[in-house]
Design a protein around this motif. Structure first.
Motif, mmCIF file in Angstrom:
data_model
loop_
_atom_site.group_PDB
_atom_site.id
_atom_site.type_symbol
_atom_site.label_atom_id
_atom_site.label_comp_id
_atom_site.label_asym_id
_atom_site.label_seq_id
_atom_site.Cartn_x
_atom_site.Cartn_y
_atom_site.Cartn_z
ATOM 1 N N ILE A 192 0.837 -1.200 0.000
ATOM 2 C CA ILE A 192 0.000 0.000 0.000
ATOM 3 C C ILE A 192 0.875 1.253 0.000
ATOM 4 C CG2 ILE A 192 -1.608 1.362 1.414
ATOM 5 C CD1 ILE A 192 -2.763 -1.354 2.379
ATOM 6 N N GLU A 193 1.890 1.253 0.841
ATOM 7 C CA GLU A 193 2.775 2.424 0.906
ATOM 8 C C GLU A 193 3.564 2.605 -0.383
ATOM 9 O OE1 GLU A 193 2.509 4.691 3.221
ATOM 10 O OE2 GLU A 193 0.937 3.403 4.028
ATOM 11 N N ALA A 194 3.886 1.508 -1.065
ATOM 12 C CA ALA A 194 4.593 1.609 -2.345
ATOM 13 C C ALA A 194 3.704 2.258 -3.403
ATOM 14 C CB ALA A 194 5.049 0.224 -2.804
ATOM 15 N N ILE A 195 2.409 1.925 -3.389
ATOM 16 C CA ILE A 195 1.479 2.585 -4.314
ATOM 17 C C ILE A 195 1.399 4.067 -3.996
ATOM 18 C CG2 ILE A 195 -0.917 2.753 -5.073
ATOM 19 C CD1 ILE A 195 -1.196 -0.255 -4.523
ATOM 20 N N GLU A 196 1.255 4.392 -2.721
ATOM 21 C CA GLU A 196 1.141 5.798 -2.335
ATOM 22 C C GLU A 196 2.390 6.581 -2.731
ATOM 23 O OE1 GLU A 196 -0.379 9.348 -0.591
ATOM 24 O OE2 GLU A 196 -1.235 7.552 -1.512
ATOM 25 N N LYS A 197 3.544 5.990 -2.570
ATOM 26 C CA LYS A 197 4.790 6.656 -2.949
ATOM 27 C C LYS A 197 4.813 6.955 -4.449
ATOM 28 C CE LYS A 197 9.834 6.099 -2.747
ATOM 29 N NZ LYS A 197 10.934 5.201 -2.297
ATOM 30 N N ALA A 198 4.361 5.998 -5.264
ATOM 31 C CA ALA A 198 4.332 6.210 -6.713
ATOM 32 C C ALA A 198 3.329 7.292 -7.086
ATOM 33 C CB ALA A 198 4.002 4.901 -7.419
ATOM 34 N N VAL A 199 2.153 7.265 -6.468
ATOM 35 C CA VAL A 199 1.134 8.266 -6.779
ATOM 36 C C VAL A 199 1.622 9.651 -6.373
ATOM 37 C CG1 VAL A 199 -1.204 9.049 -6.199
ATOM 38 C CG2 VAL A 199 -0.779 6.627 -6.667
ATOM 39 N N GLU A 200 2.275 9.745 -5.225
ATOM 40 C CA GLU A 200 2.811 11.024 -4.770
ATOM 41 C C GLU A 200 3.871 11.563 -5.729
ATOM 42 O OE1 GLU A 200 2.741 13.261 -1.823
ATOM 43 O OE2 GLU A 200 0.688 12.569 -2.166
ATOM 44 N N ALA A 201 4.592 10.674 -6.388
ATOM 45 C CA ALA A 201 5.666 11.101 -7.291
ATOM 46 C C ALA A 201 5.141 11.599 -8.632
ATOM 47 C CB ALA A 201 6.642 9.943 -7.521
ATOM 48 N N ARG A 230 -8.831 2.475 0.340
ATOM 49 C CA ARG A 230 -9.420 2.615 1.674
ATOM 50 C C ARG A 230 -8.496 3.452 2.569
ATOM 51 N NH1 ARG A 230 -10.687 -2.793 4.905
ATOM 52 N NH2 ARG A 230 -12.710 -2.678 3.822
ATOM 53 N N ARG A 231 -7.199 3.213 2.463
ATOM 54 C CA ARG A 231 -6.235 3.928 3.323
ATOM 55 C C ARG A 231 -6.015 5.360 2.840
ATOM 56 N NH1 ARG A 231 -3.609 6.557 6.030
ATOM 57 N NH2 ARG A 231 -1.658 6.132 7.148
#
Length: 205
Positions: free
Chosen positions: A56-65, A87-88
């Motif tokens: 989940i955090e890896a997805i968020e990191k990519a989206v943030e980038a 959800r998160r």
């Protein structure tokens, strides 16, 4: 950063696999880069690293980038990862293509994680609430990791558009994919919806 007015960034989310050169997601990434289209990929973590929270955090990191609106392209367990990520981090992204989601709530074939391992690593229960963005579920009639009717049910609960691709196995190299040209058309469909201002996809059979 202002992301409006730019071509969408495709964020590729793999399932429980290591890097596979011939996988359609790997080839899609290369195709988009060759066209100078913005694309980011969540690194494959394989089956040895089952922790759902890390993914989940890896997805968020990519989206943030990303510096333009995001369209996620997920395969297999990556689809379940995206549901947990939504959800998160309930972001109104440009959309998601969710190809061949597995049925993690039913025992899978030998060689895949069992229900105890999936539960212990945060995959279960699979989120069933509507996704906060437009989405397309690409379904297979003979996927060894999910009965078709189960995929229909989860697409309905996610409020995703369901596209029936027939007997295409698990949409992976073992099933003959390889190249999957339909992915580009589905990404373009989501991009058009975003440009038209659509934020959710209504379920229809």
């Amino acid at each position: 950063m202002n992301r409006t007015g730019k071509a969408p960034t495709v964020v590729i989310v793999p399932g429980l696999r290591d890097h596979v050169e011939q996988h359609w997601q790997t080839r899609l990434e290369a195709h988009l880069r060759a066209q100078n289209r913005p694309v980011l990929a969540v690194p494959p973590m394989g089956r040895a690293e089952l922790d759902c929270a890390s993914r989940i955090e890896a997805i968020e990191k990519a989206v943030e980038a990303a510096d333009s609106p995001v369209i996620v392209v997920a395969h297999s367990a990556g689809c379940i990862m995206v549901a947990h990520w939504a959800r998160r981090y309930p972001r109104a992204i440009g959309g998601a293509l969710l190809a061949a989601p597995p049925d993690f709530e039913t025992p899978m074939p030998e060689g895949y994680p069992d229900l105890d391992a999936l539960g212990a690593n945060g995959w279960l229960p699979v989120p069933r609430e509507p996704l906060p963005f437009a989405s397309i579920v690409a379904a297979s009639r003979n996927d060894p990791l999910a009965r078709y009717q189960r995929v229909v049910e989860i697409a309905r609960e996610w409020r995703s558009e369901l596209v029936d691709f027939g007997n295409v196995g698990h949409l992976n190299p073992a099933s003959g994919f390889g190249e999957w040209p339909a992915a580009v058309g589905l990404i373009e469909s989501l991009a058009r919806r975003r440009a038209a201002g659509a934020t959710t996809a209504l379920w229809h059979a």
